[in-house]
Design an enzyme around this catalytic site. Structure first.
Site, PDB file in Angstrom:
ATOM      1  N   CYS A  54       0.649  -1.200   0.109  1.00 13.04           N
ATOM      2  CA  CYS A  54       0.255   0.152   0.352  1.00 13.04           C
ATOM      3  C   CYS A  54       0.827   1.344   0.339  1.00 13.04           C
ATOM      4  O   CYS A  54       1.720   1.162   0.705  1.00 13.04           O
ATOM      5  CB  CYS A  54      -1.347  -0.382   1.180  1.00 13.04           C
ATOM      6  SG  CYS A  54      -2.713  -0.998   0.890  1.00 13.04           S
ATOM      7  N   ASP A  77      11.346  -7.983  -1.840  1.00  8.50           N
ATOM      8  CA  ASP A  77      12.320  -8.082  -0.806  1.00  8.50           C
ATOM      9  C   ASP A  77      12.713  -9.427  -0.876  1.00  8.50           C
ATOM     10  O   ASP A  77      13.538  -9.442  -0.364  1.00  8.50           O
ATOM     11  CB  ASP A  77      11.273  -7.284   0.039  1.00  8.50           C
ATOM     12  CG  ASP A  77      11.087  -6.263  -0.492  1.00  8.50           C
ATOM     13  OD1 ASP A  77      11.815  -5.176  -0.153  1.00  8.50           O
ATOM     14  OD2 ASP A  77       9.474  -5.818   0.028  1.00  8.50           O
ATOM     15  N   ASN A 152       0.399 -13.060 -11.215  1.00 13.30           N
ATOM     16  CA  ASN A 152       0.047 -14.614 -10.823  1.00 13.30           C
ATOM     17  C   ASN A 152      -1.581 -13.522  -9.790  1.00 13.30           C
ATOM     18  O   ASN A 152      -1.719 -12.885  -9.258  1.00 13.30           O
ATOM     19  CB  ASN A 152      -0.147 -15.033  -9.474  1.00 13.30           C
ATOM     20  CG  ASN A 152       1.288 -16.003 -10.137  1.00 13.30           C
ATOM     21  OD1 ASN A 152       1.371 -16.328 -11.730  1.00 13.30           O
ATOM     22  ND2 ASN A 152       2.800 -15.900  -9.503  1.00 13.30           N
ATOM     23  N   HIS A 163      -2.992  -6.884  -3.173  1.00 16.83           N
ATOM     24  CA  HIS A 163      -3.455  -5.775  -3.383  1.00 16.83           C
ATOM     25  C   HIS A 163      -2.751  -5.692  -4.814  1.00 16.83           C
ATOM     26  O   HIS A 163      -2.099  -6.586  -5.330  1.00 16.83           O
ATOM     27  CB  HIS A 163      -1.983  -4.775  -2.788  1.00 16.83           C
ATOM     28  CG  HIS A 163      -2.316  -3.242  -3.348  1.00 16.83           C
ATOM     29  ND1 HIS A 163      -2.485  -2.260  -2.470  1.00 16.83           N
ATOM     30  CD2 HIS A 163      -1.637  -2.919  -4.257  1.00 16.83           C
ATOM     31  CE1 HIS A 163      -2.545  -1.199  -3.454  1.00 16.83           C
ATOM     32  NE2 HIS A 163      -2.056  -1.419  -4.339  1.00 16.83           N
ATOM     33  N   HIS A 165      -1.075  -6.324  -8.082  1.00 19.01           N
ATOM     34  CA  HIS A 165      -0.021  -5.796  -8.611  1.00 19.01           C
ATOM     35  C   HIS A 165       0.747  -7.374  -9.358  1.00 19.01           C
ATOM     36  O   HIS A 165       0.053  -8.487  -9.684  1.00 19.01           O
ATOM     37  CB  HIS A 165       0.719  -6.172  -7.251  1.00 19.01           C
ATOM     38  CG  HIS A 165       1.462  -7.222  -6.920  1.00 19.01           C
ATOM     39  ND1 HIS A 165      -0.315  -8.677  -6.139  1.00 19.01           N
ATOM     40  CD2 HIS A 165       2.398  -8.281  -6.863  1.00 19.01           C
ATOM     41  CE1 HIS A 165       0.441  -9.235  -5.618  1.00 19.01           C
ATOM     42  NE2 HIS A 165       1.971  -9.434  -6.316  1.00 19.01           N
ATOM     43  N   GLN A 167       4.458  -9.138 -11.146  1.00 17.12           N
ATOM     44  CA  GLN A 167       5.714  -9.120 -11.137  1.00 17.12           C
ATOM     45  C   GLN A 167       6.711  -9.004 -12.318  1.00 17.12           C
ATOM     46  O   GLN A 167       5.891  -9.377 -13.531  1.00 17.12           O
ATOM     47  CB  GLN A 167       6.551 -10.490 -10.361  1.00 17.12           C
ATOM     48  CG  GLN A 167       5.848 -10.537  -9.120  1.00 17.12           C
ATOM     49  CD  GLN A 167       6.050 -11.826  -8.229  1.00 17.12           C
ATOM     50  OE1 GLN A 167       7.476 -11.812  -8.009  1.00 17.12           O
ATOM     51  NE2 GLN A 167       5.702 -13.071  -8.024  1.00 17.12           N
ATOM     52  N   HIS A 280       5.181 -12.241 -23.720  1.00 19.01           N
ATOM     53  CA  HIS A 280       5.664 -12.820 -24.819  1.00 19.01           C
ATOM     54  C   HIS A 280       6.343 -11.954 -25.771  1.00 19.01           C
ATOM     55  O   HIS A 280       4.938 -12.102 -26.493  1.00 19.01           O
ATOM     56  CB  HIS A 280       5.726 -14.243 -25.350  1.00 19.01           C
ATOM     57  CG  HIS A 280       5.811 -15.541 -23.632  1.00 19.01           C
ATOM     58  ND1 HIS A 280       5.952 -16.611 -23.860  1.00 19.01           N
ATOM     59  CD2 HIS A 280       6.155 -15.377 -22.440  1.00 19.01           C
ATOM     60  CE1 HIS A 280       5.501 -17.131 -23.213  1.00 19.01           C
ATOM     61  NE2 HIS A 280       6.475 -16.325 -21.829  1.00 19.01           N
ATOM     62  N   VAL A 316      -2.805 -33.083 -13.562  1.00 22.09           N
ATOM     63  CA  VAL A 316      -2.085 -33.550 -12.282  1.00 22.09           C
ATOM     64  C   VAL A 316      -1.628 -34.985 -12.834  1.00 22.09           C
ATOM     65  O   VAL A 316      -0.471 -34.923 -13.524  1.00 22.09           O
ATOM     66  CB  VAL A 316      -2.677 -34.005 -10.735  1.00 22.09           C
ATOM     67  CG1 VAL A 316      -2.840 -32.771  -9.579  1.00 22.09           C
ATOM     68  CG2 VAL A 316      -4.281 -34.394 -11.391  1.00 22.09           C
ATOM     69  N   TYR A 318      -2.228 -37.413 -14.839  1.00 22.34           N
ATOM     70  CA  TYR A 318      -1.837 -37.909 -16.022  1.00 22.34           C
ATOM     71  C   TYR A 318      -0.858 -36.768 -16.759  1.00 22.34           C
ATOM     72  O   TYR A 318      -0.476 -36.964 -17.754  1.00 22.34           O
ATOM     73  CB  TYR A 318      -2.790 -38.491 -16.388  1.00 22.34           C
ATOM     74  CG  TYR A 318      -3.323 -38.705 -18.178  1.00 22.34           C
ATOM     75  CD1 TYR A 318      -2.398 -39.809 -18.405  1.00 22.34           C
ATOM     76  CD2 TYR A 318      -3.473 -38.043 -19.359  1.00 22.34           C
ATOM     77  CE1 TYR A 318      -2.297 -40.552 -19.836  1.00 22.34           C
ATOM     78  CE2 TYR A 318      -2.679 -39.045 -20.462  1.00 22.34           C
ATOM     79  CZ  TYR A 318      -2.470 -39.221 -20.671  1.00 22.34           C
ATOM     80  OH  TYR A 318      -2.011 -39.800 -21.988  1.00 22.34           O
TER      81      TYR A 318
HETATM   82  O1  LIG Z   1       6.549 -14.041  -5.665  1.00 20.64           O
HETATM   83  P1  LIG Z   1       5.420 -14.020  -5.070  1.00 20.64           P
HETATM   84  O2  LIG Z   1       3.845 -14.112  -5.718  1.00 20.64           O
HETATM   85  O3  LIG Z   1       5.026 -14.639  -3.698  1.00 20.64           O
HETATM   86  O4  LIG Z   1       5.282 -16.321  -5.241  1.00 20.64           O
HETATM   87  C1  LIG Z   1       4.048 -16.851  -6.103  1.00 20.64           C
HETATM   88  O5  LIG Z   1       4.923 -16.454  -7.556  1.00 20.64           O
HETATM   89  C2  LIG Z   1       6.230 -17.002  -8.024  1.00 20.64           C
HETATM   90  C3  LIG Z   1       6.498 -16.893  -9.335  1.00 20.64           C
HETATM   91  O6  LIG Z   1       5.149 -17.138 -10.397  1.00 20.64           O
HETATM   92  C4  LIG Z   1       6.030 -18.916  -7.847  1.00 20.64           C
HETATM   93  O7  LIG Z   1       7.553 -19.022  -8.049  1.00 20.64           O
HETATM   94  C5  LIG Z   1       6.021 -18.889  -6.165  1.00 20.64           C
HETATM   95  O8  LIG Z   1       5.822 -20.398  -6.188  1.00 20.64           O
HETATM   96  C6  LIG Z   1       4.656 -17.765  -5.734  1.00 20.64           C
HETATM   97  O9  LIG Z   1       3.979 -18.111  -4.495  1.00 20.64           O
HETATM   98  O1  LIG Z   2     -10.146 -38.884 -12.690  1.00 17.90           O
HETATM   99  P1  LIG Z   2     -10.018 -38.022 -11.823  1.00 17.90           P
HETATM  100  O2  LIG Z   2      -9.545 -38.592 -10.404  1.00 17.90           O
HETATM  101  O3  LIG Z   2     -11.440 -38.343 -11.438  1.00 17.90           O
HETATM  102  O4  LIG Z   2      -9.126 -36.785 -12.431  1.00 17.90           O
HETATM  103  C1  LIG Z   2      -7.752 -35.966 -11.726  1.00 17.90           C
HETATM  104  O5  LIG Z   2      -7.035 -37.122 -12.457  1.00 17.90           O
HETATM  105  C2  LIG Z   2      -7.132 -36.728 -14.565  1.00 17.90           C
HETATM  106  C3  LIG Z   2      -5.515 -36.914 -14.243  1.00 17.90           C
HETATM  107  O6  LIG Z   2      -4.555 -37.035 -13.945  1.00 17.90           O
HETATM  108  C4  LIG Z   2      -7.206 -35.582 -14.869  1.00 17.90           C
HETATM  109  O7  LIG Z   2      -7.594 -34.498 -15.560  1.00 17.90           O
HETATM  110  C5  LIG Z   2      -8.548 -34.481 -13.324  1.00 17.90           C
HETATM  111  O8  LIG Z   2      -8.382 -33.295 -14.004  1.00 17.90           O
HETATM  112  C6  LIG Z   2      -8.181 -34.768 -12.026  1.00 17.90           C
HETATM  113  O9  LIG Z   2      -9.422 -34.647 -10.886  1.00 17.90           O
END
Ligand SMILES: O=P(O)(O)O[C@H]1O[C@H](CO)[C@@H](O)[C@H](O)[C@H]1O
Ligand SMILES: O=P(O)(O)O[C@H]1O[C@H](CO)[C@@H](O)[C@H](O)[C@H]1O
Lengths: 350, 350
Positions: A54, A77, A152, A163, A165, A167, A280, A316, A318
């Site tokens: 802020c 920081d 993010n 806030h 922002h 990066q 990019h 995740v 797959y």
């Molecule tokens: O710097 P921040 O916003 O605290 O951190 C966030 O962005 C970064 C850059 O994508 C990541 O590496 C961190 O894991 C995420 O928490």
């Molecule tokens: O099949 P599930 O366990 O419901 O689904 C999970 O695993 C899948 C495979 O990694 C992913 O595509 C889904 O997003 C996840 O929620």
């Protein structure tokens, strides 16, 4: 039976990265019993004196922020990159290679008020953010080969401060993602003598199947190869290679389309729509002297939500071990976003 | 000042994928004000008649599960891949390429009890899971080029059912991740006449800097190029190309090391440690006839937690748009895991 991409599982190729995505349109019918997130909330507090972003706040390093009126930029920081790092000894083992990494990490506040977000800011305010982005890119780009501007947005995307922002991480190394895009864009350019993404924009404008919104200078599409459910790409209609190439009109129209796109996003689930986004363009530093005609400047939005403000797509097992997979087609996502109002639900109620 | 990898930001190369990771060891000191997760909880209910994965339950498609005593495998009721998909018309535009995707998705329950997890199962029970994995791989591998066995453990990793289970997705296409590993392993093999990962194992056993645990047949390391904070790789000491190559002793010792590794994981934050994990080995189907000496069978664990049971690492803006970044060195992570007891905290209290 004829193949129909709205019904049949298929893979699509991403020509920018040389990789494929699995599309399983029939799968969105499955019920969801998994993790439900807290709904993203707009910050309702305009000013929180303890928040280090802020105006007037004291930051962890003891510095006091100015009473800034529009944007405010400072060195992170807790930076992931430092300017002075000794060189690594040469490593001759292919299996154990290390390079020292030099760079700088900055934070840019978009607005003095903590309850602002890009879709709720005016086009003039967004235009100021764009001007600051270009200034930073110019300055840091003189020294570093890659300057990554990214936002993010939302706690679900690892944002650790509400806030508004973004990066800016500038590095002495050319990171993986843009390095891969460099490779594929150059290959295409050598073969066809035209920039890959300009050909792509032309075809998307003709096909009209994945357009979310457009104006005189810009178009937003759900890319043919999108991975995240509502992933989009923001592309120029004229050939711009870097952010620094934009003229005043293009900056104004970029501000306008950012406001429309982010408002549509918020309108999708009536929530402050989380995402990670970034820009990019052609690399900088030593590459400023080189011909980079194969590059096209563009923005990328990766939003995690899938079904509602509280159910996200998990990339995740797959996806991490084999290949990215999505549950609705890119055309379905584009159509939904296209049909949403351009005006933010909070601003239309006024 | 000399370069010191425990203090200075640097990048490391992943020779299996041709990409780099940014290591910022000084960064773990930053305070965390971001999203905090619900602590993962072990399921305390042994039997929930409404859970479609339990013995005797009726599944969404109306089928009734047998009263299984060890493992139980069935076709996913909401599969991402289907066996019969019409072929796509040939696409001659490089920018819009689609292929129909054929395959099958199975679910494998590890145990009849919903409150079991791999670390809490006996070595004999884990050995049964291994035998079923190999059976599935043999059967599906006859037809499909790639069979991905993976476990999403914990709601934070998108697991939508608390009953202990994994998934098996077999596909007519060679997915990105293993396709890239195929490329780099083959390149290395052509150059050095030895499999990349066997050279890597030999060197890790010599350096002893990143070993988490080992036994007669297997070793677990935090790979030199690990991205996730506590990512590990499970590698054989003898050259095995596919899961189907394991003899009885190697299956027993694999069960034993899985129990130790997953117990160490649970012991790190006294929680049922979430992860996505899976197995990679030489491709199957049409590749069963080919020489695959460049391949080494291995397991991969990607756990998201960073600081505690409730604070995970977010791979977001910079990671998605530029390059993966980690906050502690691979050696620090390995040392922490190595020093934890092999016995699960719940089993040592008994
Ligand atoms: O710097 P921040 O916003 O605290 O951190 C966030 O962005 C970064 C850059 O994508 C990541 O590496 C961190 O894991 C995420 O928490
Ligand atoms: O099949 P599930 O366990 O419901 O689904 C999970 O695993 C899948 C495979 O990694 C992913 O595509 C889904 O997003 C996840 O929620």
């Amino acid at each position: 039976m004829e193949f129909n991409r709205a019904d049949h599982p298929h893979t699509r190729y991403n020509p920018l990265k040389g990789e494929w995505v699995l599309v399983s349109p029939h799968r969105s019918k499955r019920p969801w019993y998994g993790q439900v997130e807290d709904a993203p909330e707009e910050n309702s507090i305009e000013y929180e004196p303890k928040n280090p972003l802020c105006p007037g706040s004291t930051r962890p390093n003891g510095q006091v922020n100015p009473n800034y009126q529009s944007t405010f930029t400072f060195i992170n920081d807790f930076p992931a990159l430092l300017e002075d790092v000794p060189s690594t000894p040469p490593s001759n083992d292919l299996l154990f290679q290390t390079e020292s990494a030099r760079g700088t990490c900055k934070v840019m506040c978009f607005h003095p008020k903590s309850d602002a977000t890009l879709p709720l800011m005016t086009v003039t305010e967004i235009r100021e953010v764009i001007d600051r982005w270009i200034e930073e890119l110019t300055e840091l780009g003189n020294k570093y080969i890659w300057v990554q501007i990214f936002e993010n947005k939302g706690a679900i995307m690892g944002c650790s401060n509400p806030h508004p922002h973004c990066q800016i991480w500038a590095s002495s190394f050319f990171p993986n993602e843009p390095r891969i895009k460099e490779h594929y864009q150059l290959e295409y350019y050598k073969k066809f003598k035209r920039p890959l993404l300009m050909d792509y924009v032309a075809k998307e404008l003709e096909k009209k199947e994945r357009i979310v919104t457009e104006n005189a200078d810009w178009v937003v599409v759900v890319p043919y190869w999108a991975v995240w459910p509502y992933e989009t790409m923001l592309l120029p209609k004229a050939h711009l290679k870097r952010f620094t190439d934009l003229n005043g009109n293009q900056r104004d129209s970029l501000a306008a389309i950012i406001k429309v796109l982010t408002s549509k996003y918020d309108n999708l689930f009536y929530t402050s729509f989380p995402y990670s986004m970034g820009w990019h363009g052609a690399p900088t530093g030593p590459k400023l002297q080189e011909d980079v005609s194969h590059w096209v400047f563009h923005g990328i939005y990766y939003p995690p939500l899938l079904r509602s403000a509280t159910v996200k797509k998990f990339l995740v097992g797959y996806e991490m071990l084999a290949q990215n997979q999505r549950d609705l087609t890119q055309e379905q996502a584009a159509e939904q976003l296209r049909n949403l109002p351009d005006i933010h639900y909070k601003e239309s109620k006024k």
